[in-house]
Design a protein around this motif. Structure first.
Motif, PDB file in Angstrom:
ATOM      1  N   GLY A   4      32.563  44.067  31.893  1.00 24.43           N
ATOM      2  CA  GLY A   4      33.018  43.126  32.484  1.00 24.43           C
ATOM      3  C   GLY A   4      34.513  42.605  32.044  1.00 24.43           C
ATOM      4  O   GLY A   4      34.819  42.507  30.657  1.00 24.43           O
ATOM      5  N   ILE A   5      35.481  42.294  32.947  1.00 19.24           N
ATOM      6  CA  ILE A   5      36.882  41.798  32.392  1.00 19.24           C
ATOM      7  C   ILE A   5      36.985  40.394  33.148  1.00 19.24           C
ATOM      8  O   ILE A   5      37.251  40.048  34.045  1.00 19.24           O
ATOM      9  N   ILE A   6      36.904  39.430  32.102  1.00  9.60           N
ATOM     10  CA  ILE A   6      37.358  38.004  32.561  1.00  9.60           C
ATOM     11  C   ILE A   6      39.009  37.939  32.310  1.00  9.60           C
ATOM     12  O   ILE A   6      39.191  37.516  31.157  1.00  9.60           O
ATOM     13  N   SER A  28      33.560  52.367  38.722  1.00  6.38           N
ATOM     14  CA  SER A  28      32.440  51.553  39.297  1.00  6.38           C
ATOM     15  C   SER A  28      31.699  50.978  38.007  1.00  6.38           C
ATOM     16  O   SER A  28      30.687  50.247  38.318  1.00  6.38           O
ATOM     17  N   ASP A  29      32.164  51.274  36.815  1.00  5.41           N
ATOM     18  CA  ASP A  29      31.596  50.532  35.731  1.00  5.41           C
ATOM     19  C   ASP A  29      32.340  49.010  35.693  1.00  5.41           C
ATOM     20  O   ASP A  29      31.492  48.098  34.972  1.00  5.41           O
ATOM     21  N   LEU A  30      33.515  48.897  36.211  1.00  2.00           N
ATOM     22  CA  LEU A  30      34.147  47.461  36.189  1.00  2.00           C
ATOM     23  C   LEU A  30      33.709  46.406  36.940  1.00  2.00           C
ATOM     24  O   LEU A  30      33.938  46.676  37.897  1.00  2.00           O
ATOM     25  N   ILE A  31      33.768  45.390  36.217  1.00  2.75           N
ATOM     26  CA  ILE A  31      33.439  44.326  37.104  1.00  2.75           C
ATOM     27  C   ILE A  31      34.366  43.339  36.646  1.00  2.75           C
ATOM     28  O   ILE A  31      34.370  42.882  35.517  1.00  2.75           O
ATOM     29  N   VAL A  32      35.387  42.588  37.486  1.00  2.00           N
ATOM     30  CA  VAL A  32      36.483  41.995  37.166  1.00  2.00           C
ATOM     31  C   VAL A  32      36.818  40.624  37.911  1.00  2.00           C
ATOM     32  O   VAL A  32      36.066  40.549  39.117  1.00  2.00           O
ATOM     33  N   VAL A  33      37.225  39.601  37.072  1.00  2.00           N
ATOM     34  CA  VAL A  33      37.513  38.171  37.968  1.00  2.00           C
ATOM     35  C   VAL A  33      38.771  37.489  37.299  1.00  2.00           C
ATOM     36  O   VAL A  33      39.014  37.798  36.087  1.00  2.00           O
ATOM     37  N   ASN A  34      39.352  36.936  38.048  1.00  2.00           N
ATOM     38  CA  ASN A  34      40.480  36.323  37.672  1.00  2.00           C
ATOM     39  C   ASN A  34      40.687  35.084  38.442  1.00  2.00           C
ATOM     40  O   ASN A  34      40.191  34.840  39.740  1.00  2.00           O
ATOM     41  N   ILE A  50      36.150  49.611  41.572  1.00  2.00           N
ATOM     42  CA  ILE A  50      36.182  48.564  40.940  1.00  2.00           C
ATOM     43  C   ILE A  50      35.516  47.208  41.699  1.00  2.00           C
ATOM     44  O   ILE A  50      35.652  47.189  43.016  1.00  2.00           O
ATOM     45  N   MET A  51      34.530  46.553  41.216  1.00  2.00           N
ATOM     46  CA  MET A  51      34.095  45.401  41.827  1.00  2.00           C
ATOM     47  C   MET A  51      34.775  44.096  41.316  1.00  2.00           C
ATOM     48  O   MET A  51      34.994  43.668  39.985  1.00  2.00           O
ATOM     49  N   VAL A  52      35.131  43.489  42.334  1.00  2.00           N
ATOM     50  CA  VAL A  52      35.756  42.203  42.216  1.00  2.00           C
ATOM     51  C   VAL A  52      34.924  40.775  42.114  1.00  2.00           C
ATOM     52  O   VAL A  52      34.384  40.704  43.173  1.00  2.00           O
ATOM     53  N   ALA A  53      34.416  40.225  41.179  1.00  2.00           N
ATOM     54  CA  ALA A  53      33.492  39.315  41.238  1.00  2.00           C
ATOM     55  C   ALA A  53      33.765  37.921  41.803  1.00  2.00           C
ATOM     56  O   ALA A  53      35.248  37.820  41.863  1.00  2.00           O
ATOM     57  N   ASN A  54      33.041  37.032  42.549  1.00  2.00           N
ATOM     58  CA  ASN A  54      33.574  35.861  42.844  1.00  2.00           C
ATOM     59  C   ASN A  54      33.679  34.685  41.873  1.00  2.00           C
ATOM     60  O   ASN A  54      34.261  33.563  42.159  1.00  2.00           O
ATOM     61  N   SER A  55      32.912  34.903  40.515  1.00  2.00           N
ATOM     62  CA  SER A  55      33.043  33.935  39.594  1.00  2.00           C
ATOM     63  C   SER A  55      32.901  34.567  38.146  1.00  2.00           C
ATOM     64  O   SER A  55      32.257  35.949  38.143  1.00  2.00           O
ATOM     65  N   ILE A  56      33.129  33.692  37.574  1.00  2.00           N
ATOM     66  CA  ILE A  56      32.787  34.173  35.788  1.00  2.00           C
ATOM     67  C   ILE A  56      31.270  34.439  35.810  1.00  2.00           C
ATOM     68  O   ILE A  56      31.033  35.361  34.864  1.00  2.00           O
TER      69      ILE A  56
END
Length: 273
Positions: A4-6, A28-34, A50-56
């Motif tokens: 996870g990359i916050i 496919s390992d990475l989940i990022v959020v900004n 890459i997966m872009v998350a909706n929240s921390i």
């Protein structure tokens, strides 16, 4: 393993791109959020998968290894507000120098580490500064060293030299880029060379200098000795530098350390009220 990359600002993006280009992680390992989603989406467009998350919260829930790539003042509230989501089997890594691993360990059950990257890591080069928390599990220590060996030379450092080591590794590229830019400006202002030519020559000089050091043809002192022939033109230039730069780097370090100390004092009150 999910990473996870916050925060995908400058350093969060550079870290993500380096890990991916260095094959230390796959998209496919990475989940990022900004906070600004568009910045995270730019990474996804560049690295499909890459997966872009909706929240921390989503990043924390679905990641094994979590990098905090946010400003120092944002770390305490981020971790404290989401403390119930962190698990002992996770590893939490801060990439900012004023935040100690002790502070993180006091407010989270995770294995904790601080890894200070450099912009040079984007070229899969340079060093990264590593400090492990006292409770950081050995398997996480090995995993992080292996991961960052793919993009840099990871160097385990003591807290006592965090600031000066960061001045060299993290701030150094900006300092030396600034000096090179001033050198280019002087050549253009005082001679007939144009900016494009001066810039190209300077860039390739720096690349060549790096290659000489990397291939260990010369050390810094021997390199200077080889170029600076006694009584020659280079020697005249060195005399000017010796005179004009006297005390400059000491003042630079004093300024960065003052700023660092101010930040640490403020953050210590936040982490340890």
């Amino acid at each position: 393993m999910k990473v996870g990359i916050i925060g995908t600002g400058n350093m969060g993006t550079i870290l993500s791109e380096a890990l991916l280009d260095g094959k230390a992680a796959s998209p496919s390992d990475l989940i990022v959020v900004n906070r600004t989603r568009a910045k995270a989406e730019r990474l996804k467009h560049k690295f499909t998968g890459i997966m872009v998350a909706n929240s921390i919260q989503e990043v924390i829930k679905h990641s094994n290894l979590i990098f905090l790539c946010v400003k120092p003042n944002d770390i305490f509230p981020l971790v404290k507000d989401n403390n119930a989501l962190f698990k002992a089997e996770q590893c939490l890594v801060s990439i900012t120098s004023p935040i100690t691993t002790d502070w993180l360990e006091n407010i989270t059950p995770c294995s904790c580490a601080r890894i200070i990257p450099s912009i040079t890591n984007r070229a899969l080069s340079g060093a990264t500064l590593v400090t492990f928390g006292k409770k950081c599990e050995s398997h996480w220590q090995k995993k992080l060293i292996d991961m960052f060996s793919a993009i840099s030379l990871p160097m385990i450092i003591d807290d006592k030299i965090t600031r000066v080591a960061s001045d060299i590794v993290s701030c150094g590229p900006a300092f030396f880029s600034y000096m090179t830019r001033r050198f280019i400006e002087a050549t253009v202002a005082d001679t007939n060379i144009d900016e494009e030519t001066a810039t190209k020559l300077s860039e390739h000089m720096l690349i060549g200098l790096g290659d000489l050091l990397k291939k260990r043809f010369y050390s810094l002192p021997t390199l200077e000795e080889k170029v600076c022939v006694k009584g020659g033109i280079t020697g005249e230039g060195i005399k000017v530098l010796e005179k004009e730069l006297d005390g400059v780097f000491e003042k630079l370090l004093q300024a960065t350390h003052r700023k660092f100390d101010d930040e640490v004092k403020h953050l210590e009150k936040v982490f340890n009220p």
